[in-house]
Design a protein around this motif. Structure first.
Motif, mmCIF file in Angstrom:
data_model
loop_
_atom_site.group_PDB
_atom_site.id
_atom_site.type_symbol
_atom_site.label_atom_id
_atom_site.label_comp_id
_atom_site.label_asym_id
_atom_site.label_seq_id
_atom_site.Cartn_x
_atom_site.Cartn_y
_atom_site.Cartn_z
ATOM 1 N N PRO A 1 -0.337 11.467 10.216
ATOM 2 C CA PRO A 1 1.067 11.210 10.532
ATOM 3 C C PRO A 1 1.382 11.378 12.019
ATOM 4 O O PRO A 1 2.177 10.618 12.572
ATOM 5 C CB PRO A 1 1.819 12.241 9.684
ATOM 6 N N ARG B 1 0.817 -1.223 0.000
ATOM 7 C CA ARG B 1 0.000 0.000 0.000
ATOM 8 C C ARG B 1 0.847 1.268 0.000
ATOM 9 O O ARG B 1 0.471 2.274 -0.591
ATOM 10 C CB ARG B 1 -0.934 0.018 1.215
ATOM 11 N N ALA B 2 1.975 1.225 0.716
ATOM 12 C CA ALA B 2 2.837 2.402 0.832
ATOM 13 C C ALA B 2 3.927 2.435 -0.240
ATOM 14 O O ALA B 2 4.735 3.363 -0.277
ATOM 15 C CB ALA B 2 3.484 2.434 2.216
ATOM 16 N N GLU B 3 3.942 1.404 -1.107
ATOM 17 C CA GLU B 3 4.949 1.286 -2.158
ATOM 18 C C GLU B 3 6.366 1.305 -1.581
ATOM 19 O O GLU B 3 7.252 2.044 -2.028
ATOM 20 C CB GLU B 3 4.760 2.368 -3.221
ATOM 21 N N LEU B 4 6.554 0.478 -0.543
ATOM 22 C CA LEU B 4 7.847 0.296 0.113
ATOM 23 C C LEU B 4 8.147 -1.194 0.157
ATOM 24 O O LEU B 4 7.273 -2.016 -0.079
ATOM 25 C CB LEU B 4 7.804 0.859 1.540
ATOM 26 N N ASP C 1 8.751 12.065 4.609
ATOM 27 C CA ASP C 1 7.950 11.591 3.472
ATOM 28 C C ASP C 1 7.501 10.149 3.677
ATOM 29 O O ASP C 1 6.368 9.796 3.336
ATOM 30 C CB ASP C 1 8.738 11.706 2.168
ATOM 31 N N VAL C 2 8.369 9.318 4.233
ATOM 32 C CA VAL C 2 8.005 7.923 4.509
ATOM 33 C C VAL C 2 6.942 7.871 5.598
ATOM 34 O O VAL C 2 5.993 7.086 5.503
ATOM 35 C CB VAL C 2 9.253 7.085 4.875
ATOM 36 N N ASP D 1 -0.706 7.537 5.266
ATOM 37 C CA ASP D 1 -1.725 7.444 4.216
ATOM 38 C C ASP D 1 -2.148 5.994 4.004
ATOM 39 O O ASP D 1 -3.336 5.692 3.891
ATOM 40 C CB ASP D 1 -1.208 8.021 2.897
ATOM 41 N N ALA D 2 -1.177 5.099 3.951
ATOM 42 C CA ALA D 2 -1.477 3.682 3.721
ATOM 43 C C ALA D 2 -2.273 3.083 4.877
ATOM 44 O O ALA D 2 -3.065 2.164 4.676
ATOM 45 C CB ALA D 2 -0.176 2.903 3.528
ATOM 46 N N ALA E 1 4.692 10.071 6.152
ATOM 47 C CA ALA E 1 3.444 10.473 5.492
ATOM 48 C C ALA E 1 2.879 9.341 4.622
ATOM 49 O O ALA E 1 1.670 9.097 4.632
ATOM 50 C CB ALA E 1 3.679 11.714 4.644
ATOM 51 N N ARG E 2 3.729 8.647 3.881
ATOM 52 C CA ARG E 2 3.265 7.535 3.035
ATOM 53 C C ARG E 2 2.669 6.415 3.877
ATOM 54 O O ARG E 2 1.631 5.842 3.530
ATOM 55 C CB ARG E 2 4.420 6.997 2.201
ATOM 56 N N LEU E 3 3.328 6.096 4.978
ATOM 57 C CA LEU E 3 2.820 5.048 5.857
ATOM 58 C C LEU E 3 1.497 5.468 6.493
ATOM 59 O O LEU E 3 0.566 4.668 6.591
ATOM 60 C CB LEU E 3 3.854 4.694 6.923
#
Length: 75
Positions: A62, A28-31, A49-50, A56-57, A52-54
Motif C-alpha cells: 500500500p 481484481r479489486a472488486e470495484l 481499505d480501498v 493487493d490487486a 489496501a484492496r488496490l
C-alpha cells in the motif's frame, strides 16, 4: 502535491506498469471501473481499505501507492 494527487498519479502509473486496464484492475479489486477512473483523476478520496484492496490487486505494498518521488514538492 497533496496525498490524493500522489495516490492518483501512483495508481495510474502502477496499473499501467502492470499492463492492466482500469476494467481489469476493477475486477481484481472488486470495484467499479468508473470508481477506478475517478480515483486516477483525483475525484474521490479512497478509504484506507480501498488503498489496501488496490495494492493487493496490483501486487504492491500500500505504501507504494502513497509514496512521494524524490525531490517532489512536500506541500
Amino acid at each position: 502535491m497533496n496525498i490524493r494527487e500522489i495516490f492518483a498519479r501512483n495508481l495510474r502509473a502502477v496499473r499501467r506498469d502492470k499492463g492492466l486496464s482500469q476494467e481489469e484492475l476493477a475486477h481484481r479489486a472488486e470495484l467499479d471501473r468508473t470508481y477506478i477512473s475517478a480515483l486516477e483523476r483525483n475525484v474521490y478520496n479512497p478509504t484506507i481499505d480501498v488503498v489496501a484492496r488496490l495494492a493487493d490487486a496490483l501486487d504492491v505494498e500500500p505504501a507504494t501507492l502513497l509514496q512521494r518521488t524524490t525531490g517532489e514538492d512536500q506541500k
